[in-house]
Design an enzyme around this catalytic site. Structure first.
Site, mmCIF file in Angstrom:
data_model
loop_
_atom_site.group_PDB
_atom_site.id
_atom_site.type_symbol
_atom_site.label_atom_id
_atom_site.label_comp_id
_atom_site.label_asym_id
_atom_site.label_seq_id
_atom_site.Cartn_x
_atom_site.Cartn_y
_atom_site.Cartn_z
ATOM 1 N N TYR A 29 0.643 -1.415 0.123
ATOM 2 C CA TYR A 29 -0.050 0.012 -0.104
ATOM 3 C C TYR A 29 0.793 1.206 0.147
ATOM 4 O O TYR A 29 2.227 1.059 0.246
ATOM 5 C CB TYR A 29 -0.936 -0.098 1.257
ATOM 6 C CG TYR A 29 -0.406 0.256 2.613
ATOM 7 C CD1 TYR A 29 -0.415 1.523 3.219
ATOM 8 C CD2 TYR A 29 0.500 -0.603 3.263
ATOM 9 C CE1 TYR A 29 0.242 1.830 4.406
ATOM 10 C CE2 TYR A 29 1.095 -0.172 4.443
ATOM 11 C CZ TYR A 29 0.871 1.085 4.624
ATOM 12 O OH TYR A 29 1.618 1.228 6.061
ATOM 13 N N LYS A 32 6.475 -2.062 1.746
ATOM 14 C CA LYS A 32 5.395 -1.512 2.423
ATOM 15 C C LYS A 32 4.152 -2.360 2.391
ATOM 16 O O LYS A 32 3.337 -2.122 1.541
ATOM 17 C CB LYS A 32 5.272 0.017 2.003
ATOM 18 C CG LYS A 32 4.123 0.805 2.816
ATOM 19 C CD LYS A 32 4.356 2.412 2.218
ATOM 20 C CE LYS A 32 3.356 3.207 3.269
ATOM 21 N NZ LYS A 32 3.793 3.462 4.646
ATOM 22 N N LEU A 39 11.567 1.271 6.910
ATOM 23 C CA LEU A 39 10.927 1.603 5.606
ATOM 24 C C LEU A 39 11.442 2.669 4.990
ATOM 25 O O LEU A 39 12.010 3.470 5.565
ATOM 26 C CB LEU A 39 9.444 1.866 5.968
ATOM 27 C CG LEU A 39 8.349 2.225 4.707
ATOM 28 C CD1 LEU A 39 8.229 1.014 4.021
ATOM 29 C CD2 LEU A 39 7.371 3.121 5.252
#
Length: 290
Positions: free
Chosen positions: A33, A148, A206
């Site tokens: 996402y 992600k 991330l």
């Protein structure tokens, strides 16, 4: 006005929007996402977010659901139909609908795409009142946090623990006592020696788009920083700390586990970087001539 979602080729009111119970996102969290901030109707750092989406899809071998240009049209149409001036647009891509088996489905299954948008608060004009408290939690996530993925249960549990403790964020600590990142943000410090630092990219964190945008701005302003990890002790002893994310932008971290970081106030470096990023997201920054 009913909120409108894009679901696999159709724009639908939320009350009518649905995906199959055999969607692999629902069954296995087999998908990725992105969250893109929207300010004054503009998608902020869209290119960085779509680059990261492409990377995440490639890492788990899901084909893009449409061309990048077509996706841009869908994103803007969802923002327009929901009349979002300030807020966010969310997009999720899963491997699609198939019989529940762990291996990838046979070729021919189309990836599924859902896009939603919602209104939110505009970025504050100053960091005062924007600071937050955090708690620390062990990092219990999987070993590929650079993707992600929609599989966010450890993050959910960490953020819930923060809420129950009266804090905003959970700072995650690995088995060696080092800070990885927040449950939903990258972490920066101005260490005890005055050095601006954030952890280098790798599988444990991330690759934040706001992090990347800020690093670009630091380069333009010749602001020295280091991509070098730091321990929980370093964080506790830091002069300043702040978070970066698509929804927090630059957010001062003022208290950790009930104790102040530095003097517990927004520091001068955090204040400067908040202002720097604010001009970037507002589209008012004057870039230096090449």
């Amino acid at each position: 006005m009913s909120r409108i979602a894009y679901v696999n080729g159709r724009y639908l009111p939320h009350r009518e929007a649905a995906v199959s119970i055999e969607d692999r996102g629902y069954q296995f969290a087999d998908g990725v996402y992105e969250v893109i901030p929207v300010l004054a109707g503009r998608l902020i750092d869209e290119g960085l977010h779509l680059d990261r989406l492409a990377r995440s899809l490639g890492e788990i071998r899901i084909a893009p659901p449409m061309t990048r240009a077509a996706l841009g049209v869908v994103l803007r149409e969802v923002v327009r139909r929901n009349r979002v001036a300030d807020g966010m647009v969310y997009l999720q891509v899963t491997r699609g609908v198939a019989r529940r088996e762990h291996p990838f489905p046979l070729p021919g299954v189309k990836p599924a795409l859902v896009v939603t948008a919602r209104r939110g608060a505009r970025v504050p004009e100053a960091p005062d009142g924007w600071g937050i408290a955090a708690i620390t939690r062990p990092d219990e996530r999987w070993a590929r946090c650079d993707i992600k993925t929609i599989g966010l249960l450890p993050n959910v549990l960490a953020r819930q623990a923060a809420r129950e403790a009266g804090a905003y964020e959970a700072v995650l600590i690995d088995g060696a006592g080092n800070v990885t990142e927040g449950a939903a943000a990258n972490v920066w410090i101005v260490d005890a020696a005055g050095v601006l630092r954030t952890r280098a990219l790798g599988p444990a964190i991330l690759p934040g788009c706001t992090r990347a945008a800020l690093i670009g701005l630091l380069g333009e302003e010749n602001i020295v920083f280091e991509e070098r990890g730091f321990s929980l002790d370093d964080l506790r002893a830091a002069r300043e700390a702040f978070l970066t994310s698509a929804t927090s932008f630059v957010r001062p971290l003022l208290r950790l586990d009930g104790a102040p970081i530095g003097d517990g106030e927004v520091g001068p470096v955090t204040r400067r970087l908040f202002a720097l990023l604010a001009t970037h997201v507002a589209g008012t920054r004057n870039h230096a001539e090449p």
